[in-house]
Design a protein around this motif. Structure first.
Motif, PDB file in Angstrom:
ATOM      1  N   SER A   1     -12.058   1.295  -2.260  1.00 15.59           N
ATOM      2  CA  SER A   1     -11.940   2.036  -1.001  1.00 15.59           C
ATOM      3  C   SER A   1     -10.557   2.669  -0.860  1.00 15.59           C
ATOM      4  O   SER A   1     -10.402   3.704  -0.201  1.00 15.59           O
ATOM      5  CB  SER A   1     -12.217   1.117   0.190  1.00 15.59           C
ATOM      6  OG  SER A   1     -11.131   0.226   0.441  1.00 15.59           O
ATOM      7  N   LEU A   2      -9.562   2.045  -1.482  1.00 17.09           N
ATOM      8  CA  LEU A   2      -8.193   2.574  -1.437  1.00 17.09           C
ATOM      9  C   LEU A   2      -7.941   3.617  -2.518  1.00 17.09           C
ATOM     10  O   LEU A   2      -7.071   4.469  -2.375  1.00 17.09           O
ATOM     11  CB  LEU A   2      -7.181   1.427  -1.572  1.00 17.09           C
ATOM     12  CG  LEU A   2      -7.133   0.450  -0.387  1.00 17.09           C
ATOM     13  CD1 LEU A   2      -6.336  -0.790  -0.762  1.00 17.09           C
ATOM     14  CD2 LEU A   2      -6.524   1.123   0.840  1.00 17.09           C
ATOM     15  N   ASN A   3      -8.699   3.540  -3.626  1.00 16.73           N
ATOM     16  CA  ASN A   3      -8.547   4.504  -4.722  1.00 16.73           C
ATOM     17  C   ASN A   3      -9.854   4.547  -5.498  1.00 16.73           C
ATOM     18  O   ASN A   3     -10.088   3.725  -6.395  1.00 16.73           O
ATOM     19  CB  ASN A   3      -7.391   4.110  -5.638  1.00 16.73           C
ATOM     20  CG  ASN A   3      -7.156   5.128  -6.747  1.00 16.73           C
ATOM     21  OD1 ASN A   3      -7.940   6.072  -6.915  1.00 16.73           O
ATOM     22  ND2 ASN A   3      -6.109   4.955  -7.515  1.00 16.73           N
TER      23      ASN A   3
ATOM     24  N   LYS B   1     -12.680  -3.342  -1.890  1.00 16.56           N
ATOM     25  CA  LYS B   1     -11.489  -2.933  -1.145  1.00 16.56           C
ATOM     26  C   LYS B   1     -10.586  -2.087  -2.023  1.00 16.56           C
ATOM     27  O   LYS B   1     -10.043  -1.060  -1.574  1.00 16.56           O
ATOM     28  CB  LYS B   1     -10.738  -4.170  -0.637  1.00 16.56           C
ATOM     29  CG  LYS B   1      -9.490  -3.847   0.168  1.00 16.56           C
ATOM     30  CD  LYS B   1      -9.793  -3.066   1.439  1.00 16.56           C
ATOM     31  CE  LYS B   1      -8.543  -2.825   2.264  1.00 16.56           C
ATOM     32  NZ  LYS B   1      -8.807  -2.023   3.473  1.00 16.56           N
ATOM     33  N   SER B   2     -10.416  -2.486  -3.279  1.00  9.19           N
ATOM     34  CA  SER B   2      -9.600  -1.701  -4.204  1.00  9.19           C
ATOM     35  C   SER B   2     -10.139  -0.284  -4.339  1.00  9.19           C
ATOM     36  O   SER B   2      -9.387   0.696  -4.261  1.00  9.19           O
ATOM     37  CB  SER B   2      -9.569  -2.381  -5.581  1.00  9.19           C
ATOM     38  OG  SER B   2      -8.890  -1.582  -6.530  1.00  9.19           O
TER      39      SER B   2
ATOM     40  N   ASN C   1       1.449  -6.542   1.755  1.00 11.45           N
ATOM     41  CA  ASN C   1       1.142  -5.130   1.522  1.00 11.45           C
ATOM     42  C   ASN C   1      -0.367  -4.964   1.350  1.00 11.45           C
ATOM     43  O   ASN C   1      -0.887  -5.074   0.236  1.00 11.45           O
ATOM     44  CB  ASN C   1       1.868  -4.625   0.276  1.00 11.45           C
ATOM     45  CG  ASN C   1       1.573  -3.156  -0.004  1.00 11.45           C
ATOM     46  OD1 ASN C   1       0.900  -2.484   0.785  1.00 11.45           O
ATOM     47  ND2 ASN C   1       2.050  -2.650  -1.124  1.00 11.45           N
ATOM     48  N   PRO C   2      -1.086  -4.687   2.438  1.00  9.54           N
ATOM     49  CA  PRO C   2      -2.547  -4.603   2.377  1.00  9.54           C
ATOM     50  C   PRO C   2      -3.074  -3.245   1.933  1.00  9.54           C
ATOM     51  O   PRO C   2      -4.277  -2.989   2.056  1.00  9.54           O
ATOM     52  CB  PRO C   2      -2.949  -4.881   3.827  1.00  9.54           C
ATOM     53  CG  PRO C   2      -1.804  -4.350   4.632  1.00  9.54           C
ATOM     54  CD  PRO C   2      -0.569  -4.594   3.813  1.00  9.54           C
ATOM     55  N   ASN C   3      -2.211  -2.394   1.413  1.00  4.46           N
ATOM     56  CA  ASN C   3      -2.635  -1.035   1.040  1.00  4.46           C
ATOM     57  C   ASN C   3      -2.451  -0.731  -0.444  1.00  4.46           C
ATOM     58  O   ASN C   3      -2.439   0.432  -0.843  1.00  4.46           O
ATOM     59  CB  ASN C   3      -1.861  -0.004   1.868  1.00  4.46           C
ATOM     60  CG  ASN C   3      -2.139  -0.135   3.344  1.00  4.46           C
ATOM     61  OD1 ASN C   3      -3.294  -0.151   3.773  1.00  4.46           O
ATOM     62  ND2 ASN C   3      -1.077  -0.259   4.138  1.00  4.46           N
ATOM     63  N   ASP C   4      -2.347  -1.781  -1.258  1.00  5.31           N
ATOM     64  CA  ASP C   4      -2.129  -1.602  -2.696  1.00  5.31           C
ATOM     65  C   ASP C   4      -3.448  -1.869  -3.419  1.00  5.31           C
ATOM     66  O   ASP C   4      -3.889  -3.008  -3.530  1.00  5.31           O
ATOM     67  CB  ASP C   4      -1.038  -2.561  -3.177  1.00  5.31           C
ATOM     68  CG  ASP C   4      -0.640  -2.317  -4.624  1.00  5.31           C
ATOM     69  OD1 ASP C   4      -1.461  -1.785  -5.398  1.00  5.31           O
ATOM     70  OD2 ASP C   4       0.502  -2.660  -4.985  1.00  5.31           O
ATOM     71  N   TYR C   5      -4.075  -0.803  -3.911  1.00  2.00           N
ATOM     72  CA  TYR C   5      -5.379  -0.945  -4.552  1.00  2.00           C
ATOM     73  C   TYR C   5      -5.319  -1.822  -5.792  1.00  2.00           C
ATOM     74  O   TYR C   5      -6.270  -2.539  -6.119  1.00  2.00           O
ATOM     75  CB  TYR C   5      -5.949   0.440  -4.911  1.00  2.00           C
ATOM     76  CG  TYR C   5      -5.189   1.175  -5.993  1.00  2.00           C
ATOM     77  CD1 TYR C   5      -5.511   1.003  -7.329  1.00  2.00           C
ATOM     78  CD2 TYR C   5      -4.147   2.045  -5.680  1.00  2.00           C
ATOM     79  CE1 TYR C   5      -4.815   1.670  -8.321  1.00  2.00           C
ATOM     80  CE2 TYR C   5      -3.456   2.712  -6.653  1.00  2.00           C
ATOM     81  CZ  TYR C   5      -3.787   2.514  -7.983  1.00  2.00           C
ATOM     82  OH  TYR C   5      -3.086   3.166  -8.968  1.00  2.00           O
TER      83      TYR C   5
ATOM     84  N   ILE D   1      -0.954  -9.543  -0.923  1.00  2.24           N
ATOM     85  CA  ILE D   1      -1.822  -8.608  -0.198  1.00  2.24           C
ATOM     86  C   ILE D   1      -1.556  -8.672   1.301  1.00  2.24           C
ATOM     87  O   ILE D   1      -1.604  -7.654   2.006  1.00  2.24           O
ATOM     88  CB  ILE D   1      -3.297  -8.893  -0.532  1.00  2.24           C
ATOM     89  CG1 ILE D   1      -3.591  -8.461  -1.969  1.00  2.24           C
ATOM     90  CG2 ILE D   1      -4.226  -8.183   0.446  1.00  2.24           C
ATOM     91  CD1 ILE D   1      -4.964  -8.856  -2.474  1.00  2.24           C
TER      92      ILE D   1
ATOM     93  N   ASP E   1       6.156  -8.141  -1.884  1.00  5.29           N
ATOM     94  CA  ASP E   1       4.782  -8.349  -2.344  1.00  5.29           C
ATOM     95  C   ASP E   1       4.676  -8.403  -3.859  1.00  5.29           C
ATOM     96  O   ASP E   1       3.892  -9.184  -4.414  1.00  5.29           O
ATOM     97  CB  ASP E   1       3.866  -7.265  -1.782  1.00  5.29           C
ATOM     98  CG  ASP E   1       4.310  -5.855  -2.114  1.00  5.29           C
ATOM     99  OD1 ASP E   1       5.468  -5.518  -1.817  1.00  5.29           O
ATOM    100  OD2 ASP E   1       3.509  -5.080  -2.666  1.00  5.29           O
TER     101      ASP E   1
END
Length: 287
Positions: free
Chosen positions: A170-172, A167-168, A138-142, A135, A108
Motif C-alpha cells: 500500500s505504501l509502494n 501494508k508494504s 516510522n510507520p511510513n517505510d514500506y 515501525i 527506527d
C-alpha cells in the motif's frame, strides 16, 4: 600533500557518482588518510565505500578508526553492526547496534537492524519486537513492513505476514520483492489465484523477472496447462539461462509433453551445473 588531496577529492567525487569501485581504487592509492578532523569526511567515505563493496573487514577497520580519531557516533556503530552481521559475527553486531541505540535512542533504522540480527539468529520473538518498534517510530517505510512480513512468513505466521506485506504494498505498489513475497504467502494460504495475480503484477513492472515467470509456469504446470507452463518456463530461461530450477522445470514439462529428447537436453544441462536431482532425472529418463 597535493597529490593525496587530489586523489582524495577524486575518490569522494566517484563515491557520490556511485562509482564505488573507482572510489575504492583511488583510496588504495593513499596509504594513510591523515588522522585529523579535516580529513574525517574522507575516512567515513572510504569506510562506506568498503561497506558497499562488501569489504566488511576493511569497513569495520575504518569505522572503528573514525570512532577513535574523530568521534564516537551512532552511524559508525550502525555500519559496524551491519558489517559484522554480514560476516556472521552476531554477538559483535548486537554490541555495535546497542551502542548506536545508546547514542541515538529513537532511530527506527537502528531498532530495525537489531531486529534483523535476531531474525538471522531465528529468535523471531525478539526480531518481531525490534522490527515492530522500528515501525512504531516510522510507520511510513514500506521496506520495514516488507521485512516484517518476511519474518512472519519465515516463522510460518502467514496471516500476520499477509497483513504486513499488504501494508508494504500500500505504501509502494511497485516494490517487486513485496509482490513476490505476497505471491508466496498466497500460495501458502492456498490462494493460487492471488498468487497468480501478484506474479502478473510483477511482470507488469518487470516483464523479464525470472522468478515471476518461472513460478507462473509452476502454477500452470500444477493445473495441467502444460503448454502455458512451457511458455513461461521458456521466458524464464531466456531471462536467466543459469537457473537450475527453471532448467529442470523445462525438462519436466517437455518430458510430460512426450518431447523426451528435448527434455533430456535440459536435464543434462542442469546436471552439468552440478544439480544432483537433474543427474538422477537423466538416469531415469534419458537412457
Amino acid at each position: 600533500d597535493f597529490d593525496n588531496e587530489d586523489i582524495l577529492f577524486r575518490a569522494r567525487l566517484k563515491y557520490y557518482e556511485n562509482d564505488y569501485q573507482g572510489a575504492y581504487e583511488d583510496y588504495l592509492n593513499v596509504e594513510n588518510i591523515p588522522k585529523n578532523d579535516f580529513y574525517k569526511f574522507h575516512l567515513i567515505t572510504r569506510a562506506k565505500t568498503s561497506f558497499l563493496l562488501n569489504k566488511f573487514d576493511e569497513a569495520i577497520e575504518d569505522f572503528e578508526q573514525y570512532i577513535e580519531v574523530v568521534e564516537e557516533n551512532a552511524e559508525s556503530y550502525f555500519y559496524i553492526s551491519r558489517s559484522k552481521q554480514s560476516l556472521g559475527d552476531y554477538e559483535g553486531a548486537l554490541i555495535a547496534i546497542n551502542k548506536a541505540i545508546e547514542i541515538v535512542p529513537n532511530n527506527d533504522d537502528y531498532f530495525f537492524q537489531k531486529g534483523l540480527i535476531y531474525e538471522d539468529l531465528e529468535d523471531y520473538k525478539k526480531a518481531f519486537s525490534y522490527i515492530n518498534k522500528a515501525i512504531e517510530i516510522n510507520p511510513n517505510d514500506y521496506f520495514k513492513f516488507y521485512r516484517q512480513g518476511f519474518a512472519y512468513g519465515s516463522n510460518n505466521q502467514f496471516d500476520l505476514a499477509l497483513i504486513a506485506i499488504n501494508k508494504s504494498i500500500s505504501l509502494n505498489d511497485k516494490f517487486i520483492p513485496a509482490l513476490i513475497e505476497r505471491a508466496y504467502i498466497n500460495r501458502k494460504l492456498g490462494d493460487i489465484q492471488g498468487e497468480k495475480e501478484d506474479y502478473l503484477k510483477v511482470l507488469g513492472i518487470d516483464p523479464q523477472n525470472s522468478d515471476a515467470l518461472n513460478d507462473l509456469g509452476v502454477i500452470y504446470y500444477n493445473s495441467g496447462e502444460l503448454l502455458n507452463a512451457l511458455e513461461y518456463y521458456k521466458r524464464a530461461y531466456k531471462s536467466d539461462p543459469e537457473s537450475i530450477v527453471t532448467i529442470v522445470n523445462l525438462g519436466d514439462v517437455l518430458i510430460d509433453l512426450d518431447k523426451t529428447e528435448e527434455g533430456c537436453e535440459y536435464y543434462k544441462k542442469a546436471a552439468t551445473l552440478g544439480d544432483d536431482e537433474a543427474k538422477a532425472l537423466v538416469q531415469e529418463n534419458c537412457n
